[in-house]
Structure formats: C-alpha cells, structure tokens
Motif scaffolding. Sequence first.
Motif, mmCIF file in Angstrom:
data_model
loop_
_atom_site.group_PDB
_atom_site.id
_atom_site.type_symbol
_atom_site.label_atom_id
_atom_site.label_comp_id
_atom_site.label_asym_id
_atom_site.label_seq_id
_atom_site.Cartn_x
_atom_site.Cartn_y
_atom_site.Cartn_z
ATOM 1 N N TRP A 119 0.813 -1.214 0.000
ATOM 2 C CA TRP A 119 0.000 0.000 0.000
ATOM 3 C C TRP A 119 0.845 1.262 0.000
ATOM 4 O O TRP A 119 1.939 1.310 0.570
ATOM 5 N N TRP A 120 0.293 2.326 -0.622
ATOM 6 C CA TRP A 120 0.946 3.624 -0.681
ATOM 7 C C TRP A 120 1.282 4.119 0.725
ATOM 8 O O TRP A 120 2.396 4.597 0.979
ATOM 9 N N LYS A 121 0.330 4.010 1.639
ATOM 10 C CA LYS A 121 0.530 4.502 3.004
ATOM 11 C C LYS A 121 1.688 3.781 3.690
ATOM 12 O O LYS A 121 2.455 4.396 4.428
ATOM 13 N N THR A 122 1.833 2.510 3.441
ATOM 14 C CA THR A 122 2.917 1.732 4.038
ATOM 15 C C THR A 122 4.266 2.211 3.518
ATOM 16 O O THR A 122 5.223 2.347 4.286
ATOM 17 N N ILE A 123 4.340 2.476 2.221
ATOM 18 C CA ILE A 123 5.578 2.999 1.633
ATOM 19 C C ILE A 123 5.887 4.371 2.239
ATOM 20 O O ILE A 123 7.033 4.656 2.615
ATOM 21 N N GLN A 124 4.868 5.206 2.359
ATOM 22 C CA GLN A 124 5.050 6.547 2.913
ATOM 23 C C GLN A 124 5.553 6.488 4.355
ATOM 24 O O GLN A 124 6.473 7.215 4.733
ATOM 25 N N GLU A 125 4.964 5.625 5.149
ATOM 26 C CA GLU A 125 5.400 5.488 6.550
ATOM 27 C C GLU A 125 6.835 4.984 6.621
ATOM 28 O O GLU A 125 7.608 5.418 7.478
ATOM 29 N N TYR A 126 7.199 4.096 5.724
ATOM 30 C CA TYR A 126 8.574 3.595 5.673
ATOM 31 C C TYR A 126 9.537 4.745 5.356
ATOM 32 O O TYR A 126 10.586 4.885 5.997
ATOM 33 N N CYS A 127 9.170 5.561 4.379
ATOM 34 C CA CYS A 127 10.010 6.703 3.995
ATOM 35 C C CYS A 127 10.181 7.673 5.156
ATOM 36 O O CYS A 127 11.287 8.183 5.390
ATOM 37 N N GLU A 128 9.104 7.918 5.863
ATOM 38 C CA GLU A 128 9.178 8.815 7.024
ATOM 39 C C GLU A 128 10.064 8.217 8.113
ATOM 40 O O GLU A 128 10.883 8.918 8.708
ATOM 41 N N HIS A 129 9.922 6.932 8.346
ATOM 42 C CA HIS A 129 10.751 6.254 9.346
ATOM 43 C C HIS A 129 12.235 6.317 8.971
ATOM 44 O O HIS A 129 13.094 6.504 9.832
ATOM 45 N N MET A 135 11.187 6.345 -4.036
ATOM 46 C CA MET A 135 10.854 5.100 -3.336
ATOM 47 C C MET A 135 9.474 4.615 -3.773
ATOM 48 O O MET A 135 9.296 3.430 -4.073
ATOM 49 N N HIS A 136 8.501 5.522 -3.834
ATOM 50 C CA HIS A 136 7.160 5.141 -4.285
ATOM 51 C C HIS A 136 7.217 4.552 -5.697
ATOM 52 O O HIS A 136 6.622 3.507 -5.966
ATOM 53 N N GLN A 137 7.931 5.223 -6.598
ATOM 54 C CA GLN A 137 8.006 4.759 -7.987
ATOM 55 C C GLN A 137 8.685 3.404 -8.103
ATOM 56 O O GLN A 137 8.182 2.490 -8.769
ATOM 57 N N HIS A 138 9.831 3.266 -7.453
ATOM 58 C CA HIS A 138 10.592 2.019 -7.567
ATOM 59 C C HIS A 138 9.872 0.848 -6.896
ATOM 60 O O HIS A 138 9.820 -0.247 -7.458
ATOM 61 N N VAL A 139 9.336 1.086 -5.707
ATOM 62 C CA VAL A 139 8.648 -0.003 -5.005
ATOM 63 C C VAL A 139 7.421 -0.437 -5.789
ATOM 64 O O VAL A 139 7.167 -1.637 -5.957
ATOM 65 N N LYS A 140 6.651 0.506 -6.306
ATOM 66 C CA LYS A 140 5.467 0.141 -7.094
ATOM 67 C C LYS A 140 5.853 -0.642 -8.344
ATOM 68 O O LYS A 140 5.191 -1.620 -8.717
ATOM 69 N N ALA A 141 6.935 -0.226 -9.015
ATOM 70 C CA ALA A 141 7.377 -0.934 -10.223
ATOM 71 C C ALA A 141 7.816 -2.363 -9.879
ATOM 72 O O ALA A 141 7.428 -3.317 -10.564
ATOM 73 N N MET A 142 8.613 -2.508 -8.815
ATOM 74 C CA MET A 142 9.055 -3.852 -8.419
ATOM 75 C C MET A 142 7.881 -4.699 -7.948
ATOM 76 O O MET A 142 7.810 -5.902 -8.238
#
Length: 92
Positions: A51-61, A72-79
């Motif tokens: 989920w987008w929110k999970t990626i966002q929380e990871y980035c904030e952490h 990070m959003h782009q690469h994680v979604k692509a992978m």
Amino acid sequence: MIVQQSIKAGWDLPDKIKNAPSLLPGLELYYNGFLDLQASRQMGFGAGPIWWKTIQEYCEHMELDVEQTEAMHQHVKAMDTVYLKDLAKKNK
C-alpha cells in the motif's frame, strides 16, 4: 561470506546469488526498501500490493527527503507490479 566459502570449496554459487540483480550505485536504497516492505503485504486469497501509506510510513521512518520519497514510491510500485505478475504466473 557465502561467495568466499563457495569459491574456497569449489562449489557453484547458489542460484539466488548467481542470479542476483545488479544495481546501479544508489539504487540499493529502493531495492532494500522493497524487501523490507514485503512483509507488510495484505494476504487473503493471494498476495496483495504494497500500500501507498505503508511505503510513505517507511520513507518517514527512514527520514528520506522529498526526492527519495518520490523515487521510493516509484521504484517499489514498479518492483511490486513485476513481483505480483510473476507470482500470478506461478500460481496458475
């Protein structure tokens, strides 16, 4: 360590190491992020997307800046898209 032991013993490298992706410098941040986020996947009748929110929380952490967060959003979604397509093929 596994590579050194394999060479020393004259063994073939394990497939996961032999076929590991090669990354341009700096991209390991996003690959490692994808691996870290794998455990957050929703499971039910099959694996769901990260989920987008999970990626966002990871980035904030990880205290990523705006550009790193967008990347990070782009690469994680692509992978994740490739991972889910491959998983669907295997489950057919």
